[in-house]
Design a protein around this motif. Structure first.
Motif, PDB file in Angstrom:
ATOM      1  N   SER A 290       0.831  -1.204   0.000  1.00  0.00           N
ATOM      2  CA  SER A 290       0.000   0.000   0.000  1.00  0.00           C
ATOM      3  C   SER A 290       0.860   1.246   0.000  1.00  0.00           C
ATOM      4  O   SER A 290       2.089   1.179   0.124  1.00  0.00           O
ATOM      5  CB  SER A 290      -0.921   0.013   1.228  1.00  0.00           C
ATOM      6  OG  SER A 290      -0.155   0.147   2.420  1.00  0.00           O
ATOM      7  N   ARG A 291       0.178   2.371  -0.115  1.00  0.00           N
ATOM      8  CA  ARG A 291       0.824   3.681  -0.029  1.00  0.00           C
ATOM      9  C   ARG A 291       0.244   4.463   1.139  1.00  0.00           C
ATOM     10  O   ARG A 291      -0.915   4.283   1.515  1.00  0.00           O
ATOM     11  CB  ARG A 291       0.580   4.481  -1.301  1.00  0.00           C
ATOM     12  CG  ARG A 291       1.417   4.090  -2.495  1.00  0.00           C
ATOM     13  CD  ARG A 291       1.029   4.948  -3.682  1.00  0.00           C
ATOM     14  NE  ARG A 291       1.831   4.650  -4.860  1.00  0.00           N
ATOM     15  CZ  ARG A 291       1.463   4.953  -6.088  1.00  0.00           C
ATOM     16  NH1 ARG A 291       0.309   5.549  -6.298  1.00  0.00           N
ATOM     17  NH2 ARG A 291       2.248   4.659  -7.105  1.00  0.00           N
ATOM     18  N   GLY A 292       1.058   5.352   1.679  1.00  0.00           N
ATOM     19  CA  GLY A 292       0.568   6.300   2.667  1.00  0.00           C
ATOM     20  C   GLY A 292      -0.005   5.647   3.906  1.00  0.00           C
ATOM     21  O   GLY A 292       0.587   4.757   4.505  1.00  0.00           O
ATOM     22  N   GLY A 293      -1.205   6.073   4.283  1.00  0.00           N
ATOM     23  CA  GLY A 293      -1.802   5.643   5.543  1.00  0.00           C
ATOM     24  C   GLY A 293      -2.597   4.362   5.485  1.00  0.00           C
ATOM     25  O   GLY A 293      -3.262   4.002   6.457  1.00  0.00           O
ATOM     26  N   VAL A 294      -2.574   3.640   4.388  1.00  0.00           N
ATOM     27  CA  VAL A 294      -3.311   2.378   4.290  1.00  0.00           C
ATOM     28  C   VAL A 294      -2.530   1.291   5.024  1.00  0.00           C
ATOM     29  O   VAL A 294      -1.448   0.904   4.598  1.00  0.00           O
ATOM     30  CB  VAL A 294      -3.537   1.978   2.818  1.00  0.00           C
ATOM     31  CG1 VAL A 294      -4.319   0.676   2.740  1.00  0.00           C
ATOM     32  CG2 VAL A 294      -4.268   3.078   2.068  1.00  0.00           C
ATOM     33  N   ASP A 295      -3.080   0.808   6.137  1.00  0.00           N
ATOM     34  CA  ASP A 295      -2.355  -0.081   7.041  1.00  0.00           C
ATOM     35  C   ASP A 295      -2.624  -1.540   6.691  1.00  0.00           C
ATOM     36  O   ASP A 295      -3.568  -2.165   7.198  1.00  0.00           O
ATOM     37  CB  ASP A 295      -2.774   0.201   8.483  1.00  0.00           C
ATOM     38  CG  ASP A 295      -1.866  -0.492   9.496  1.00  0.00           C
ATOM     39  OD1 ASP A 295      -1.134  -1.410   9.079  1.00  0.00           O
ATOM     40  OD2 ASP A 295      -1.899  -0.120  10.675  1.00  0.00           O
ATOM     41  N   VAL A 296      -1.799  -2.129   5.834  1.00  0.00           N
ATOM     42  CA  VAL A 296      -1.990  -3.526   5.450  1.00  0.00           C
ATOM     43  C   VAL A 296      -1.473  -4.493   6.519  1.00  0.00           C
ATOM     44  O   VAL A 296      -1.869  -5.664   6.541  1.00  0.00           O
ATOM     45  CB  VAL A 296      -1.342  -3.827   4.086  1.00  0.00           C
ATOM     46  CG1 VAL A 296      -2.076  -3.104   2.980  1.00  0.00           C
ATOM     47  CG2 VAL A 296       0.142  -3.486   4.073  1.00  0.00           C
TER      48      VAL A 296
END
Length: 376
Positions: A290-296
């Motif tokens: 993911s990018r940025g604030g997407v918490d995978v």
């Protein structure tokens, strides 16, 4: 990142000469797992210890060239029982590039049977598990190889780093940062790279050996995955792919061939989240980016018994088709709401789609049968 207090505790553990030491890394070992293990093995041998490096299964073939890799014991194919005996006789066990003993599949039971060996964790992933006597758990590190470098620097000085150790550490640092393009690219990391270069390592050759040594089958599998299997949803912000065992056999799949596939959708400017689901005969392997604030990482821990980093994580799905409907209904009612996992207004649709895909690998059928509320 690496405290002097922990270095002194490690020094005490290693003070007794000629100990039996095991280094173990995670299933499907990557460049960081292999690189950190080989470098740490060489350092421990120089200290006068007996060292066995164990990995649960085969590493990618494009790492075959690495110095000392022939010394890795593959637990899965170890008919002679070398790994089992080494663990049973070990005084110290180092756990590199993963943080839970339970995630070593069959090797976990062998390790748990040794109740006297001291356990030392060296890792950079989130949320380490219990049961370690000493932990170098640094989530702000770009790789475990960088952690090994910092430990060597503090404990022995950089003059102790040989060219072969530097080569191994560089492979780990390079691969876990996407060739130094993401993940905690600090001034300290680049200063470490400068020290490694000063040992005489050949960076262009290392890069070529790792990134330009694939098979024709891998190249064709990549084209197939991107062209035929990549689904782009929710206005171009989410993508996922799947690969069945039958599809991989068509392209003479070898361990490591799908490595990096999950990153490619993120080269699309609008993309926020990418996933790949790879079927094996026992489970479905899930990789998330993911990018940025997407918490995978949070997503992988909650649904796939996995984890990793905020923007790069993975896990496994053991669901069969019969259990899919119940799991989907639960997730849809409780989780697929805006704001969870940092997805903001993209939260509802892709989460539901990913869970369904991971459980069935039948994306066409899922798309036809399931309906979703319009995104907010």
């Amino acid at each position: 990142m690496v405290s002097q207090e922990d270095i002194e505790r490690l020094r005490e553990l290693l003070a007794r000469p000629a100990q039996n030491i095991v280094i173990v890394s995670h299933t499907n070992p990557d460049g960081d797992a292999v690189g950190s293990s080989l470098a740490w093995r060489e350092a421990l041998l120089e200290m006068g210890h007996r060292v066995t490096c164990i990995v649960p299964n085969k590493y990618p073939y494009f790492l075959d060239w690495m110095t000392g890799i022939e010394n890795l014991v593959l637990f899965k194919t170890d008919e002679a029982g070398v790994a089992r005996r080494a663990v049973e006789e070990s005084d110290l066990i180092f756990f590199l590039d993963f943080n839970a003993v339970s995630r070593l599949e069959g090797l976990s039971e062998v390790i748990e049977s040794n109740t006297t060996a001291r356990r030392i964790l060296i890792d950079h992933h989130l949320s380490p598990g219990p049961g370690f006597d000493l932990m170098f758990s640094c989530t702000g590190s770009s790789s475990t190889s960088f952690l090994i470098y910092r430990i060597l620097e503090k404990m022995l000085g950089t003059q102790a780093i040989t060219r072969s150790m530097a080569e191994s550490l560089y492979v780990g640092m390079m691969t876990d940062t996407g060739n130094f393009s993401f993940s905690f690219l600090t001034p300290e990391l680049y200063r470490a790279v400068a020290v490694l270069v000063e040992t005489g390592i050949d960076i262009p050759t290392i890069h070529n050996n790792v990134y330009n040594a694939f098979t024709e089958g891998r190249a064709r599998l990549f084209g197939y995955a991107i062209n035929r299997k990549m689904e782009v949803i929710h206005n171009g912000t989410v993508a996922y792919m799947s690969l069945l065992e039958s599809e991989m056999r068509r392209f003479q799949f070898q361990p490591g061939d799908s490595e990096g596939f999950v990153n490619y959708p993120l080269t699309i400017k609008s993309m926020k989240l990418s996933a790949i689901f790879v079927a094996t005969h026992k489970f479905i392997r899930v990789s998330l980016r993911s990018r940025g604030g997407v918490d995978v990482d949070l997503f992988a821990r909650k649904y796939f018994n996995g984890g990793g980093h905020r923007n790069a994580a993975g896990g496994k799905s053991f669901y069969d088709d019969a259990g899919n409907h119940r799991a989907f209904q639960t997730i849809r009612s409780r989780v697929c709401r805006p704001g969870r996992f940092g997805l903001g207004r993209y939260g509802r649709f892709p989460l539901a789609g990913f869970i369904t895909a991971a459980k069935t690998l039948n994306f066409t059928k899922c798309a036809e049968q399931l309906t979703f509320r319009s995104p907010l």
